[in-house]
Scaffold this active site. Structure first.
Site, mmCIF file in Angstrom:
data_model
loop_
_atom_site.group_PDB
_atom_site.id
_atom_site.type_symbol
_atom_site.label_atom_id
_atom_site.label_comp_id
_atom_site.label_asym_id
_atom_site.label_seq_id
_atom_site.Cartn_x
_atom_site.Cartn_y
_atom_site.Cartn_z
ATOM 1 N N ASP A 1 0.832 -1.201 0.000
ATOM 2 C CA ASP A 1 0.000 0.000 0.000
ATOM 3 C C ASP A 1 0.870 1.256 0.000
ATOM 4 O OD1 ASP A 1 -2.336 1.408 -0.030
ATOM 5 O OD2 ASP A 1 -2.684 1.283 2.127
ATOM 6 N N ASN B 1 -9.610 -2.783 -7.256
ATOM 7 C CA ASN B 1 -8.858 -1.988 -8.228
ATOM 8 C C ASN B 1 -9.606 -1.814 -9.546
ATOM 9 O OD1 ASN B 1 -5.687 -3.327 -7.115
ATOM 10 N ND2 ASN B 1 -6.626 -1.374 -6.623
#
Length: 302
Positions: free
Chosen positions: A33, A81
């Site tokens: 991340d 995503n």
């Protein structure tokens, strides 16, 4: 000057941490991340952040292999995503395609016998990415020195739902008896089958959540979790060593807990056996002698 001092201090700390490590976890899973935030803070485009993150991925693969980790799973592209802007998705697909092929051709991958596997609902990915997956998997299919799992189009909740539907379909088709539904029936229908249980989950970028990553395998082994503030492009070997130290501390604590439980059980059993012996001794004189024929049979059997 300040940078040189920091680098020197980091090198010393890295050596100290390396000496403290007494056995690496077999399976490490990483939630990478912070790529976009890293790019934003450096005044770059998100695509630059992803490129920087890809370089970190290459370094982490080497570190894990050198430290004795046997399996590494990277959360490269989640089902969430797909909700990102199309241009970001396309860049990610470009990066995934190129890196999969690059890894498959890398000298170190073949020298270390690294097997590359994609896990997830890969049918949702563009054909060019699926072709790159096939290329990487086929090039490394026979290797057993190290396993690199790349989670693509992966979502933990989606994985469990897919497995549950598979079980339901098998029952409806008469291929599976409801009484035979067990952990293996679920596990064999996961996107990640076969993947060993996770020992350590690492998340970069400061968020303290696991984003439902590998829920079946993480809960199965009660994996240790390490959250750190550096963005993925900033993740260093010191961060990895600190994560492994956290895993070792947790593993030692768990071993101590199990030892205490075993000792308590032994003591409890010992107390019960002792009490039984005392009761037997108390009534031993009152028990009748065995009949002569029984005693004779016992002696002949001896």
């Amino acid at each position: 000057m300040r940078t040189r001092l920091w680098d020197a201090a980091s090198a010393v700390y890295e050596r100290l941490l390396t000496r403290e490590i007494d056995g690496a976890p077999a399976h490490v899973a990483v939630i990478q991340d912070g790529n976009r935030r890293y790019a934003r803070e450096h005044g770059d485009d998100p695509t630059d952040g992803y490129q920087s993150g890809a370089r970190t991925t290459e370094r982490v693969l080497e570190w894990c292999s050198d430290l004795g980790v046997e399996e590494l799973t990277l959360y490269a592209f989640s089902t969430e995503n797909f909700e990102r802007p199309p241009d970001q998705q396309q860049h990610l697909f470009d990066l995934l395609e190129s890196k999969l092929r690059e890894f498959a051709d890398a000298d170190r991958v073949h020298a270390d016998r690294v097997r590359i596997r994609a896990i997830g609902d890969t049918g949702r990915l563009p054909q060019r990415v699926r072709d790159a997956i096939t290329y990487a998997e086929s090039r490394t299919a026979g290797y057993d020195g190290f396993t690199l799992n790349v989670a693509l189009a992966y979502g933990g909740r989606d994985e469990l739902l897919t497995a549950a539907r598979g079980v339901a379909d098998a029952v409806a088709a008469g291929d599976l008896d409801p009484a035979d539904i067990d952990a293996q029936a679920i596990e064999s229908r996961l996107h990640t089958s076969p993947v060993r249980d996770v020992d350590l989950i690492i998340r970069t970028g400061g968020d303290e959540r696991t984003s439902n990553f590998l829920p079946w395998h993480a809960n199965g082994s009660e994996a240790a979790v390490f959250f750190c503030t550096p963005y993925w492009p900033e993740f260093s070997k010191v961060d990895l060593l600190r994560a492994i130290r956290t895993y070792e501390s947790r593993a030692a604590s768990w071993r101590q807990t199990r030892a205490k439980r075993a000792l308590a059980l032994v003591r409890a059993l010992g107390s019960e056996v002792g009490e039984a012996r005392r009761v037997l001794d108390r009534f031993k004189g009152a028990l009748p002698d065995p009949p002569e024929d029984v005693e004779a049979e016992t002696q002949s059997a001896d």
